[in-house]
Design a protein around this motif. Structure first.
Motif, PDB file in Angstrom:
ATOM      1  N   PRO A 113      53.375  17.506  42.332  1.00 56.73           N
ATOM      2  CA  PRO A 113      53.576  17.055  40.952  1.00 56.73           C
ATOM      3  C   PRO A 113      52.306  17.241  40.141  1.00 56.73           C
ATOM      4  N   ILE A 114      52.465  17.529  38.859  1.00 59.34           N
ATOM      5  CA  ILE A 114      51.329  17.809  37.976  1.00 59.34           C
ATOM      6  C   ILE A 114      51.336  16.849  36.793  1.00 59.34           C
ATOM      7  N   MET A 115      50.145  16.392  36.424  1.00 55.34           N
ATOM      8  CA  MET A 115      49.970  15.626  35.194  1.00 55.34           C
ATOM      9  C   MET A 115      48.833  16.237  34.389  1.00 55.34           C
ATOM     10  N   VAL A 116      49.118  16.575  33.131  1.00 55.85           N
ATOM     11  CA  VAL A 116      48.128  17.152  32.224  1.00 55.85           C
ATOM     12  C   VAL A 116      47.820  16.128  31.135  1.00 55.85           C
ATOM     13  N   VAL A 117      46.540  15.827  30.954  1.00 58.25           N
ATOM     14  CA  VAL A 117      46.108  14.906  29.903  1.00 58.25           C
ATOM     15  C   VAL A 117      44.961  15.550  29.132  1.00 58.25           C
ATOM     16  N   GLY A 118      44.443  14.853  28.150  1.00 59.69           N
ATOM     17  CA  GLY A 118      43.313  15.401  27.405  1.00 59.69           C
ATOM     18  C   GLY A 118      42.882  14.456  26.297  1.00 59.69           C
ATOM     19  N   ARG A 119      41.699  14.693  25.791  1.00 60.69           N
ATOM     20  CA  ARG A 119      41.182  13.885  24.687  1.00 60.69           C
ATOM     21  C   ARG A 119      41.766  14.378  23.369  1.00 60.69           C
ATOM     22  N   ARG A 120      41.943  13.474  22.449  1.00 58.95           N
ATOM     23  CA  ARG A 120      42.475  13.824  21.138  1.00 58.95           C
ATOM     24  C   ARG A 120      41.326  14.049  20.152  1.00 58.95           C
ATOM     25  N   VAL A 150      36.215  14.600  18.298  1.00 54.14           N
ATOM     26  CA  VAL A 150      36.845  14.385  19.594  1.00 54.14           C
ATOM     27  C   VAL A 150      36.603  12.944  20.037  1.00 54.14           C
ATOM     28  N   PHE A 151      37.663  12.296  20.482  1.00 53.81           N
ATOM     29  CA  PHE A 151      37.601  10.874  20.816  1.00 53.81           C
ATOM     30  C   PHE A 151      37.141  10.660  22.257  1.00 53.81           C
ATOM     31  N   THR A 152      37.030   9.396  22.647  1.00 55.53           N
ATOM     32  CA  THR A 152      36.506   8.997  23.946  1.00 55.53           C
ATOM     33  C   THR A 152      37.358   9.472  25.123  1.00 55.53           C
ATOM     34  N   VAL A 153      36.725   9.610  26.287  1.00 53.00           N
ATOM     35  CA  VAL A 153      37.420  10.002  27.516  1.00 53.00           C
ATOM     36  C   VAL A 153      38.365   8.903  27.991  1.00 53.00           C
ATOM     37  N   TRP A 154      38.259   7.703  27.415  1.00 46.46           N
ATOM     38  CA  TRP A 154      39.123   6.590  27.813  1.00 46.46           C
ATOM     39  C   TRP A 154      40.509   6.685  27.186  1.00 46.46           C
ATOM     40  N   ALA A 155      40.617   7.392  26.088  1.00 42.99           N
ATOM     41  CA  ALA A 155      41.886   7.431  25.348  1.00 42.99           C
ATOM     42  C   ALA A 155      42.694   8.666  25.730  1.00 42.99           C
ATOM     43  N   GLU A 156      43.947   8.445  26.111  1.00 36.60           N
ATOM     44  CA  GLU A 156      44.859   9.538  26.470  1.00 36.60           C
ATOM     45  C   GLU A 156      46.169   9.332  25.711  1.00 36.60           C
ATOM     46  N   ASP A 157      46.506  10.295  24.875  1.00 42.06           N
ATOM     47  CA  ASP A 157      47.646  10.142  23.974  1.00 42.06           C
ATOM     48  C   ASP A 157      48.849  10.976  24.367  1.00 42.06           C
ATOM     49  N   TYR A 158      48.741  11.820  25.362  1.00 41.83           N
ATOM     50  CA  TYR A 158      49.885  12.594  25.833  1.00 41.83           C
ATOM     51  C   TYR A 158      49.797  12.727  27.348  1.00 41.83           C
ATOM     52  N   PHE A 159      50.981  12.827  27.970  1.00 40.12           N
ATOM     53  CA  PHE A 159      51.070  12.949  29.428  1.00 40.12           C
ATOM     54  C   PHE A 159      52.113  14.009  29.740  1.00 40.12           C
ATOM     55  N   ILE A 160      51.635  15.205  30.025  1.00 43.22           N
ATOM     56  CA  ILE A 160      52.513  16.330  30.334  1.00 43.22           C
ATOM     57  C   ILE A 160      52.680  16.388  31.848  1.00 43.22           C
ATOM     58  N   GLN A 194      47.739   9.255  44.355  1.00 45.59           N
ATOM     59  CA  GLN A 194      48.888   9.830  45.061  1.00 45.59           C
ATOM     60  C   GLN A 194      48.694  11.313  45.391  1.00 45.59           C
ATOM     61  N   LYS A 195      47.495  11.845  45.114  1.00 42.20           N
ATOM     62  CA  LYS A 195      47.165  13.247  45.404  1.00 42.20           C
ATOM     63  C   LYS A 195      47.974  14.233  44.565  1.00 42.20           C
ATOM     64  N   HIS A 196      48.427  13.793  43.388  1.00 39.96           N
ATOM     65  CA  HIS A 196      49.062  14.735  42.476  1.00 39.96           C
ATOM     66  C   HIS A 196      47.987  15.593  41.823  1.00 39.96           C
ATOM     67  N   VAL A 197      48.396  16.684  41.217  1.00 37.03           N
ATOM     68  CA  VAL A 197      47.465  17.556  40.510  1.00 37.03           C
ATOM     69  C   VAL A 197      47.220  16.975  39.112  1.00 37.03           C
ATOM     70  N   THR A 198      45.960  16.737  38.781  1.00 38.83           N
ATOM     71  CA  THR A 198      45.617  16.237  37.448  1.00 38.83           C
ATOM     72  C   THR A 198      44.745  17.264  36.739  1.00 38.83           C
ATOM     73  N   VAL A 199      45.073  17.525  35.475  1.00 34.67           N
ATOM     74  CA  VAL A 199      44.394  18.565  34.700  1.00 34.67           C
ATOM     75  C   VAL A 199      43.938  17.973  33.365  1.00 34.67           C
ATOM     76  N   ASP A 200      42.666  18.199  33.033  1.00 40.63           N
ATOM     77  CA  ASP A 200      42.111  17.821  31.739  1.00 40.63           C
ATOM     78  C   ASP A 200      42.139  19.042  30.828  1.00 40.63           C
ATOM     79  N   ALA A 201      42.998  18.990  29.795  1.00 36.33           N
ATOM     80  CA  ALA A 201      43.187  20.155  28.920  1.00 36.33           C
ATOM     81  C   ALA A 201      42.422  20.048  27.611  1.00 36.33           C
TER      82      ALA A 201
END
Length: 407
Positions: free
Chosen positions: A251-258, A285-295, A326-333
């Motif tokens: 499973p993959i989760m893509v997140v990123g800063r806004r 660009v906002f803080t690394v703490w804030a995540e506004d989308y979860f792909i 859970q060892k899913h793939v996480t990507v910072d876009a």
């Protein structure tokens, strides 16, 4: 002669008096009858309005029951049905005839097909076990918001912006408000009811489950309703699909800063190109703490996620830390995906100012006791995206900082 004249005058006065009395009596009777008829007519009108309103409510209920019996997969109560209607878009749901496979090396085109990048239609698999299965919708992108006058322009910008990303991206609005439903439908969005909520706020996992039931796409994403995107969203996801760095069976989760931009105008939000330009010109660009989308990929196990709600603090960092655990793939876009946040008078910390701001934190603390939100920052993702010198997007393995542990 004199007496005779006085008698005539008196006689005439008597006639006039009688006529005056008769006129007053007739006028009184007329006014009474007119008032009575008017009051009765008004009462009948009010009764008819109530009857028509009752008929409309029963019609909405019947439509909802028919849709539910017809197999759309949703179980919701009459309260939700009464205020919600949405178009029948089942012709877009999980078309088994074909899938889209994106080939070639050119990822610069967002919606068009170039000589180096073409779409090949192949028989679609019935079961989707990994991101190697590529349906014709690249991303199902959904959100939810309540009606707020001060947010009208912001949400109108979002509706127009996301609509321009079709057909590769399918926008969905979750709401039980009739006016929002009508407006979103008119502008080409799919509208689904909020069937489960916590303290009146949509529960995230059920939004994913309902979106997955409605559309067959490679990725699914919740995004805050004040985020605008450029075509870099599509380019990044296409690069992710073509990357040899990403495991295909996880499973993959893509997140990123806004990128925060104050008071975005309609002109600045008119197209993906103008969004990209505005973000680079006026954005921060906002803080690394804030995540506004979860792909997430189609095989992401949302059924196992706690019932956190959107728009409140803590759930975003927990989702990323849990994906890592859970060892899913996480990507910072962040480096390649422009997510423009329309900052209004409410500022950039709305989740802390909302009702029940600790809802998610209290829920997660009861379930897990010890929480390390610092393990769920965008900088803690296992991979990140960047532009190569040739302009193409790469997926790179990251050396995760020590501060991101333990998970």
């Amino acid at each position: 002669m004199t007496g005779s004249n006085n008698g005539g005058v008196c006689s005439n006065k008597g006639v006039y008096l009688k006529l005056t009395v008769l006129f007053l009596l007739s006028t009184t009777i007329y006014v009474y009858l007119y008032s009575s008829i008017t009051i009765q007519t008004f009462a009948i009108g009010e009764v008819m309005k109530g009857t028509i309103s009752d008929i409309q409510r029963w019609r909405d209920k019947m439509e909802g029951w028919v849709q539910m019996i017809g197999g759309n997969g949703y179980k919701y109560d009459a309260k939700s049905v009464k205020n919600t209607s949405f178009p029948d878009t089942r012709h877009n749901v999980r078309k088994p005839e074909a899938e889209v496979r994106i080939t070639g090396q050119n990822n610069d085109s967002a919606l068009g097909v170039t000589n180096k990048s073409r779409l090949i239609f192949l028989p679609q698999k019935n079961i989707r076990n990994s991101i190697s299965d590529k349906p014709e919708v690249l991303l199902t992108l959904f959100t939810s918001w309540p009606t707020k006058a001060e947010k009208y322009m912001c949400h109108n910008n979002t509706i127009r912006n996301w609509q321009q990303l079709k057909p590769l991206i399918q926008p969905i609005l979750f709401t039980n408000e009739a006016l929002l439903t009508e407006e979103a439908n008119e502008k080409g969005w799919t509208v689904l009811p909020v069937r489960k909520a916590g303290r009146g706020v949509p529960i995230l996992k059920y939004m994913y489950k309902d979106a997955m039931e409605r559309y067959n796409s490679t990725f699914y994403a919740f995004s805050n309703g004040d985020i605008l995107y450029s075509h870099s969203l599509i380019d990044t996801l296409k690069a992710l699909l073509n990357s040899s760095q990403i495991p295909r069976d996880k499973p993959i989760m893509v997140v990123g800063r806004r990128t925060n931009v104050q008071d975005v105008t309609s002109a600045e939000a008119v197209s993906g190109k103008s969004v990209y330009k505005t973000a680079n010109k006026r954005g921060k660009v906002f803080t690394v703490w804030a995540e506004d989308y979860f792909i997430t990929s189609a095989n992401y196990p949302w059924k196992d996620i706690p019932e956190v709600v959107i728009g409140r603090r803590a759930y975003d960092n927990w989702l990323v830390s849990n994906a890592r655990k859970q060892k899913h793939v996480t990507v910072d876009a962040t480096n390649t995906l422009v997510a423009l946040h329309q900052t209004t008078k409410a500022g950039n910390q709305e989740g802390f100012k909302a009702d029940n701001p600790e809802y998610n934190h209290n829920l997660l603390r009861r379930m897990y006791h010890q929480l390390h939100y610092g393990a769920g920052l965008t900088s803690c993702a296992d991979y990140y995206t960047k532009y190569h010198s040739n302009g193409r997007i790469q997926i790179v393995k990251r050396t995760v900082p020590k501060s991101c542990f333990p998970v």
